[in-house]
Design a protein around this motif. Structure first.
Motif, PDB file in Angstrom:
ATOM      1  N   LEU A  30       0.822  -1.215   0.000  1.00  0.00           N
ATOM      2  CA  LEU A  30       0.000   0.000   0.000  1.00  0.00           C
ATOM      3  C   LEU A  30       0.851   1.259   0.000  1.00  0.00           C
ATOM      4  CD1 LEU A  30      -2.844  -0.934   2.460  1.00  0.00           C
ATOM      5  CD2 LEU A  30      -3.146   0.005   0.180  1.00  0.00           C
ATOM      6  N   ALA A  31       1.875   1.263   0.879  1.00  0.00           N
ATOM      7  CA  ALA A  31       2.757   2.433   0.949  1.00  0.00           C
ATOM      8  C   ALA A  31       3.481   2.597  -0.383  1.00  0.00           C
ATOM      9  CB  ALA A  31       3.745   2.285   2.101  1.00  0.00           C
ATOM     10  N   GLY A  32       3.866   1.465  -0.992  1.00  0.00           N
ATOM     11  CA  GLY A  32       4.530   1.501  -2.294  1.00  0.00           C
ATOM     12  C   GLY A  32       3.612   2.057  -3.369  1.00  0.00           C
ATOM     13  N   LEU A  33       2.357   1.604  -3.373  1.00  0.00           N
ATOM     14  CA  LEU A  33       1.370   2.121  -4.319  1.00  0.00           C
ATOM     15  C   LEU A  33       1.214   3.637  -4.123  1.00  0.00           C
ATOM     16  CD1 LEU A  33      -1.159   1.754  -6.293  1.00  0.00           C
ATOM     17  CD2 LEU A  33      -2.499   1.678  -4.202  1.00  0.00           C
ATOM     18  N   GLY A  34       1.110   4.033  -2.846  1.00  0.00           N
ATOM     19  CA  GLY A  34       0.984   5.451  -2.527  1.00  0.00           C
ATOM     20  C   GLY A  34       2.168   6.245  -3.043  1.00  0.00           C
ATOM     21  N   ALA A  35       3.379   5.715  -2.817  1.00  0.00           N
ATOM     22  CA  ALA A  35       4.588   6.427  -3.242  1.00  0.00           C
ATOM     23  C   ALA A  35       4.601   6.586  -4.759  1.00  0.00           C
ATOM     24  CB  ALA A  35       5.827   5.681  -2.765  1.00  0.00           C
ATOM     25  N   GLY A  36       4.230   5.511  -5.467  1.00  0.00           N
ATOM     26  CA  GLY A  36       4.188   5.558  -6.921  1.00  0.00           C
ATOM     27  C   GLY A  36       3.191   6.610  -7.409  1.00  0.00           C
ATOM     28  N   VAL A  37       2.031   6.615  -6.791  1.00  0.00           N
ATOM     29  CA  VAL A  37       0.981   7.563  -7.172  1.00  0.00           C
ATOM     30  C   VAL A  37       1.409   9.000  -6.872  1.00  0.00           C
ATOM     31  CG1 VAL A  37      -1.306   8.367  -6.490  1.00  0.00           C
ATOM     32  CG2 VAL A  37      -0.946   5.959  -6.985  1.00  0.00           C
ATOM     33  N   GLY A  38       2.013   9.189  -5.706  1.00  0.00           N
ATOM     34  CA  GLY A  38       2.463  10.522  -5.326  1.00  0.00           C
ATOM     35  C   GLY A  38       3.519  11.049  -6.290  1.00  0.00           C
ATOM     36  N   LEU A  39       4.445  10.167  -6.642  1.00  0.00           N
ATOM     37  CA  LEU A  39       5.521  10.517  -7.567  1.00  0.00           C
ATOM     38  C   LEU A  39       4.938  10.887  -8.935  1.00  0.00           C
ATOM     39  CD1 LEU A  39       8.645  10.511  -7.649  1.00  0.00           C
ATOM     40  CD2 LEU A  39       8.541   8.204  -8.548  1.00  0.00           C
ATOM     41  N   LEU A  40       4.060  10.027  -9.444  1.00  0.00           N
ATOM     42  CA  LEU A  40       3.419  10.264 -10.738  1.00  0.00           C
ATOM     43  C   LEU A  40       2.639  11.565 -10.743  1.00  0.00           C
ATOM     44  CD1 LEU A  40       1.683   7.082 -12.114  1.00  0.00           C
ATOM     45  CD2 LEU A  40       3.262   8.616 -13.271  1.00  0.00           C
ATOM     46  N   GLY A  41       1.868  11.761  -9.661  1.00  0.00           N
ATOM     47  CA  GLY A  41       1.035  12.949  -9.564  1.00  0.00           C
ATOM     48  C   GLY A  41       1.858  14.209  -9.678  1.00  0.00           C
ATOM     49  N   SER A  42       2.973  14.275  -8.947  1.00  0.00           N
ATOM     50  CA  SER A  42       3.730  15.523  -8.989  1.00  0.00           C
ATOM     51  C   SER A  42       4.541  15.643 -10.281  1.00  0.00           C
ATOM     52  CB  SER A  42       4.601  15.713  -7.739  1.00  0.00           C
ATOM     53  OG  SER A  42       5.410  14.610  -7.525  1.00  0.00           O
ATOM     54  N   VAL A  43       4.946  14.496 -10.878  1.00  0.00           N
ATOM     55  CA  VAL A  43       5.663  14.559 -12.154  1.00  0.00           C
ATOM     56  C   VAL A  43       4.721  14.986 -13.284  1.00  0.00           C
ATOM     57  CG1 VAL A  43       6.826  13.161 -13.914  1.00  0.00           C
ATOM     58  CG2 VAL A  43       7.481  12.933 -11.530  1.00  0.00           C
ATOM     59  N   LEU A  44       3.483  14.453 -13.269  1.00  0.00           N
ATOM     60  CA  LEU A  44       2.549  14.745 -14.354  1.00  0.00           C
ATOM     61  C   LEU A  44       1.729  16.008 -14.100  1.00  0.00           C
ATOM     62  CD1 LEU A  44       1.229  11.137 -14.994  1.00  0.00           C
ATOM     63  CD2 LEU A  44       2.849  12.396 -16.384  1.00  0.00           C
ATOM     64  N   GLY A  45       1.836  16.563 -12.909  1.00  0.00           N
ATOM     65  CA  GLY A  45       1.095  17.783 -12.603  1.00  0.00           C
ATOM     66  C   GLY A  45      -0.398  17.548 -12.451  1.00  0.00           C
ATOM     67  N   VAL A  46      -0.785  16.333 -12.059  1.00  0.00           N
ATOM     68  CA  VAL A  46      -2.193  16.099 -11.731  1.00  0.00           C
ATOM     69  C   VAL A  46      -2.263  15.588 -10.302  1.00  0.00           C
ATOM     70  CG1 VAL A  46      -2.945  15.580 -14.072  1.00  0.00           C
ATOM     71  CG2 VAL A  46      -2.090  13.744 -12.636  1.00  0.00           C
ATOM     72  N   GLY A  47      -3.431  15.719  -9.690  1.00  0.00           N
ATOM     73  CA  GLY A  47      -3.568  15.238  -8.325  1.00  0.00           C
ATOM     74  C   GLY A  47      -3.531  13.716  -8.305  1.00  0.00           C
ATOM     75  N   ALA A  67      -1.516   3.840   5.742  1.00  0.00           N
ATOM     76  CA  ALA A  67      -0.378   3.361   4.963  1.00  0.00           C
ATOM     77  C   ALA A  67      -0.256   4.125   3.644  1.00  0.00           C
ATOM     78  CB  ALA A  67      -0.526   1.861   4.696  1.00  0.00           C
ATOM     79  N   LEU A  68      -1.420   4.371   3.017  1.00  0.00           N
ATOM     80  CA  LEU A  68      -1.419   5.126   1.757  1.00  0.00           C
ATOM     81  C   LEU A  68      -0.893   6.546   1.947  1.00  0.00           C
ATOM     82  CD1 LEU A  68      -4.729   4.645  -0.231  1.00  0.00           C
ATOM     83  CD2 LEU A  68      -2.422   4.295  -1.053  1.00  0.00           C
ATOM     84  N   VAL A  69      -1.352   7.204   3.017  1.00  0.00           N
ATOM     85  CA  VAL A  69      -0.944   8.589   3.286  1.00  0.00           C
ATOM     86  C   VAL A  69       0.581   8.683   3.375  1.00  0.00           C
ATOM     87  CG1 VAL A  69      -0.888  10.378   5.086  1.00  0.00           C
ATOM     88  CG2 VAL A  69      -3.067   9.395   4.372  1.00  0.00           C
ATOM     89  N   LEU A  70       1.176   7.753   4.132  1.00  0.00           N
ATOM     90  CA  LEU A  70       2.640   7.794   4.293  1.00  0.00           C
ATOM     91  C   LEU A  70       3.330   7.666   2.939  1.00  0.00           C
ATOM     92  CD1 LEU A  70       3.180   5.609   7.484  1.00  0.00           C
ATOM     93  CD2 LEU A  70       3.023   8.098   7.319  1.00  0.00           C
ATOM     94  N   GLY A  71       2.832   6.718   2.110  1.00  0.00           N
ATOM     95  CA  GLY A  71       3.440   6.502   0.799  1.00  0.00           C
ATOM     96  C   GLY A  71       3.277   7.706  -0.117  1.00  0.00           C
ATOM     97  N   VAL A  72       2.051   8.207  -0.220  1.00  0.00           N
ATOM     98  CA  VAL A  72       1.773   9.309  -1.139  1.00  0.00           C
ATOM     99  C   VAL A  72       2.590  10.550  -0.763  1.00  0.00           C
ATOM    100  CG1 VAL A  72       0.007  10.918  -1.950  1.00  0.00           C
ATOM    101  CG2 VAL A  72      -0.546   8.520  -1.705  1.00  0.00           C
ATOM    102  N   LEU A  73       2.664  10.800   0.530  1.00  0.00           N
ATOM    103  CA  LEU A  73       3.405  11.969   0.998  1.00  0.00           C
ATOM    104  C   LEU A  73       4.878  11.853   0.604  1.00  0.00           C
ATOM    105  CD1 LEU A  73       2.442  14.419   2.447  1.00  0.00           C
ATOM    106  CD2 LEU A  73       2.930  13.324   4.626  1.00  0.00           C
ATOM    107  N   GLY A  74       5.467  10.671   0.865  1.00  0.00           N
ATOM    108  CA  GLY A  74       6.864  10.444   0.496  1.00  0.00           C
ATOM    109  C   GLY A  74       7.072  10.583  -1.008  1.00  0.00           C
ATOM    110  N   GLY A  75       6.180   9.946  -1.781  1.00  0.00           N
ATOM    111  CA  GLY A  75       6.315   9.954  -3.236  1.00  0.00           C
ATOM    112  C   GLY A  75       6.189  11.346  -3.822  1.00  0.00           C
ATOM    113  N   SER A  76       5.231  12.138  -3.331  1.00  0.00           N
ATOM    114  CA  SER A  76       5.055  13.448  -3.959  1.00  0.00           C
ATOM    115  C   SER A  76       6.174  14.417  -3.587  1.00  0.00           C
ATOM    116  CB  SER A  76       3.673  14.035  -3.676  1.00  0.00           C
ATOM    117  OG  SER A  76       3.337  13.886  -2.346  1.00  0.00           O
ATOM    118  N   ILE A  77       6.709  14.271  -2.375  1.00  0.00           N
ATOM    119  CA  ILE A  77       7.838  15.132  -2.003  1.00  0.00           C
ATOM    120  C   ILE A  77       9.064  14.789  -2.867  1.00  0.00           C
ATOM    121  CG2 ILE A  77       9.471  15.690  -0.139  1.00  0.00           C
ATOM    122  CD1 ILE A  77       7.034  15.368   1.783  1.00  0.00           C
ATOM    123  N   LEU A  78       9.275  13.478  -3.078  1.00  0.00           N
ATOM    124  CA  LEU A  78      10.376  13.029  -3.935  1.00  0.00           C
ATOM    125  C   LEU A  78      10.191  13.566  -5.359  1.00  0.00           C
ATOM    126  CD1 LEU A  78      12.879  11.102  -3.976  1.00  0.00           C
ATOM    127  CD2 LEU A  78      11.347   9.355  -4.888  1.00  0.00           C
TER     128      LEU A  78
END
Lengths: 279, 93
Positions: free
Chosen positions: A13-30, A235-246
């Motif tokens: 879950l955290a991994g999924l979140g991180a991937g989503v967060g990373l993608l979101g900030s790279v692609l400029g979508v939420g 678990a998702l929150v932790l992942g997404v937060l990490g991914g989007s900051i990265l």
């Protein structure tokens, strides 16, 4: 109901979140546009629960990004606060409506927004680069603002025009957020830029600033309806937060067009998949 | 300059909310992995999410106070309205 939380499901879950967060900030979508389908299609979560989790993760990313933008003065807090009256009402109503709809109807509605975002992203990826924005200088009025643009190497001050119209449309943006678990930036950014004549950077920062309040208004309703699964969401929150900051650190504002094109196609496929499973 | 100060206050509020909620969630999930502490872990994660849900509200309250102090009464009223709408959500079903 909550998924059985083990170390492996937590990591997934955290991994999924991180991937989503990373993608979101790279692609400029939420992230919501990716989180909801991922939870529904891979984790077989009912869509109401997926939307509730998505809204909560968005409160986290919006707050984290906004903390940087308000300090730099890019987010216009006066305009944001004034429009939040509308998006908060919309968010609340959207979430109330979502909780009256059955799974299939909500899934179909989500497939529609996915298809729309797919087209929007395709258009963005095919657009010729116009170079850095040349904002015209206008003295700021009461709701307007001023920020320093490092790319143009100067301060930009601006007016806010057509506020009543923007305020009315923002109810709709908020409702989309509460109904489908997305941020609403897809409506809010073009609205502030084209209708209010706010420079695109300030519009994007202000939209992100507002998402925390919009998403919280909706999330509270889902929580009241018992649709919020705490451990999965945590678990998702932790992942997404990490991914989007990265993602923000890696990218610093560049938008890779080929990546946008690729993911637009993926969104289109996901829309079709969600649509076919809605029945 | 006043707006810069407001920005600093809001930044601190948001960072505090995020830091507290993620610490509680992380701690809760770690504790939760030990079967004997499942209930305590769940409680901590829930508390973390509650802090996260209330972070935007705290931001609205801080902004309302700051706007009032600066004499930006209309925006202070807007903030109060947003707060009322969010509170209404807490009592709606």
């Amino acid at each position: 109901m909550d998924i059985h939380l083990t170390l492996s499901s937590f990591t997934l879950l955290a991994g999924l979140g991180a991937g989503v967060g990373l993608l979101g900030s790279v692609l400029g979508v939420g992230g919501g546009i990716f989180i909801v389908p991922a939870l529904v299609l891979f984790f077989h979560l009912p869509i109401h629960q997926a939307i509730a989790s998505s809204l909560v993760t968005m409160i986290a990313t919006s707050s984290a990004v906004a903390s940087v933008n308000v300090e730099r003065g890019v987010a216009n807090m006066k305009l944001g606060m004034a429009l939040e009256v509308s998006t908060a009402i919309g968010g609340l109503l959207g979430a109330l409506i979502a909780n009256m709809l059955d799974r299939g109807m909500l899934q179909t509605a989500f497939a529609c927004i996915l298809a729309f975002t797919c087209v929007h992203m395709l258009a963005q990826s095919l657009k010729k680069d116009a170079g850095p924005a040349k904002d015209t200088e206008t003295p700021s009025n009461r709701m307007g603002g001023e920020f320093y643009d490092p790319q143009q190497k100067r301060s930009i001050s601006y007016h806010v025009e057509n506020f009543p119209l923007a305020s009315a449309v923002s109810v709709f943006a908020g409702a989309l957020s509460g109904l489908l678990g997305i941020g609403g930036g897809v409506v809010q950014v073009p609205l502030m830029h084209s209708v209010c004549k706010v420079p695109i950077k300030a519009a994007a920062a202000t939209s992100n600033f507002m998402i925390g309040v919009t998403a919280a208004s909706g999330a509270i309703i889902y929580y009241r309806h018992g649709a919020l699964l705490p451990e999965l969401t945590g678990a998702l929150v932790l992942g997404v937060l990490g991914g989007s900051i990265l993602g923000l650190k890696l990218l610093m504002g560049a938008k890779p067009r080929h990546l946008q094109f690729l993911f637009a196609l993926l969104l289109g496929y996901t829309a079709w998949h969600m649509f076919s499973k809605a029945g | 300059m006043a707006e810069k100060d407001i920005g600093k206050t809001i930044q601190k509020t948001l960072v505090a909310g995020i830091a507290l909620s993620t610490s509680l969630i992380l701690l809760g999930l770690a504790v939760r992995l030990a079967p004997a502490w499942a209930a305590e872990g769940r409680l901590l994660v829930g508390a973390g999410l509650a802090v996260l849900l209330f972070t935007p509200m705290a931001r609205v309250i801080m902004l309302a106070r700051a706007f009032r102090r600066e004499g930006l009464t209309r925006y202070a009223f807007a903030a109060a309205a947003v707060l009322l709408i969010m509170l209404a959500g807490l009592f709606t079903k």
